[in-house]
Design an enzyme around this catalytic site. Structure first.
Site, PDB file in Angstrom:
ATOM      1  N   HIS A  17      12.284 -10.942 -30.793  1.00 11.09           N
ATOM      2  CA  HIS A  17      13.508 -11.040 -29.984  1.00 11.09           C
ATOM      3  C   HIS A  17      13.947  -9.651 -29.529  1.00 11.09           C
ATOM      4  CE1 HIS A  17      14.449 -14.785 -32.549  1.00 11.09           C
ATOM      5  NE2 HIS A  17      14.231 -15.233 -31.322  1.00 11.09           N
ATOM      6  N   LYS A  41      21.392 -28.767 -34.039  1.00  8.20           N
ATOM      7  CA  LYS A  41      20.626 -27.943 -34.973  1.00  8.20           C
ATOM      8  C   LYS A  41      21.510 -27.565 -36.155  1.00  8.20           C
ATOM      9  CE  LYS A  41      17.277 -25.688 -31.935  1.00  8.20           C
ATOM     10  NZ  LYS A  41      16.738 -24.385 -31.516  1.00  8.20           N
ATOM     11  N   ARG A  90       6.229 -16.794 -25.760  1.00  9.86           N
ATOM     12  CA  ARG A  90       5.154 -16.376 -26.660  1.00  9.86           C
ATOM     13  C   ARG A  90       3.824 -16.969 -26.233  1.00  9.86           C
ATOM     14  NH1 ARG A  90       8.159 -18.515 -31.848  1.00  9.86           N
ATOM     15  NH2 ARG A  90       8.421 -20.091 -30.281  1.00  9.86           N
ATOM     16  N   SER A 128      11.570 -17.314 -35.709  1.00  6.36           N
ATOM     17  CA  SER A 128      12.600 -17.284 -36.746  1.00  6.36           C
ATOM     18  C   SER A 128      12.289 -18.273 -37.860  1.00  6.36           C
ATOM     19  CB  SER A 128      13.969 -17.609 -36.137  1.00  6.36           C
ATOM     20  OG  SER A 128      14.357 -16.614 -35.224  1.00  6.36           O
TER      21      SER A 128
END
Length: 164
Positions: A17, A41, A90, A128
């Protein structure tokens, strides 16, 4: 003034990040790193904690501000006068979801552009959730987290495992 937003959950912020944020800060007058609160979430860290971690990790970047928001990203961008959303990618698997989000944000705020930034190859595998998992089992995550917050995050993740 050209303002960009780097949105995400940042649960927690990783070196991947930070790489995207640092590179984005070179392209815009101001970059807002925005912790988005997603009611679907259940984050490990509170929004306030994530904002604090990001501030510590980004204190060396003068044109970065950190905020949190519960609502539509397109609305937030309009409110702060941002012209661009920056999304790190990514792998190809990230693109489909992010492309869909970009189209929705463009529909909601036609003046808003989305810029995709390919992550540095040394962070392509990093997420993460991977950091949380490795740290939760006592693994060394110092290579994955900004040094300024690594100890604090590891301590907190270790405490979470002790409760189980």
């Amino acid at each position: 003034m050209k303002i960009a937003i780097c949105p995400g959950s940042f649960d927690p912020i990783t070196k991947g990040h930070l790489n995207i944020i640092e590179r984005s800060a070179k392209l815009f007058d101001a970059v807002i790193v925005l912790v988005l609160v997603n009611p679907n979430k259940k984050p490990t860290f509170s929004a306030a904690e994530r904002v604090d971690f990001i501030r510590k990790a980004c204190e060396h970047i003068p044109n970065v501000k950190v905020d949190s928001y519960h609502g539509l990203l397109a609305d937030y961008a309009y409110r702060v006068g941002a012209c661009t959303i920056i999304k790190g990618l990514r792998a190809v698997t990230d693109f489909e979801y992010e492309f869909q989000q970009a189209l929705v944000n463009k529909q909601l705020n036609p003046e808003l552009e989305t810029m995709f930034v390919i992550t540095d190859s040394s962070y392509m595998y990093l997420s993460s959730s991977m950091v949380r998992q490795v740290a939760g089992f006592g693994g060394d995550v110092s290579e994955f987290l900004p040094e300024s917050i690594c100890e604090e995050i590891v301590k907190r993740l270790a405490q979470g495992q002790e409760k189980e």
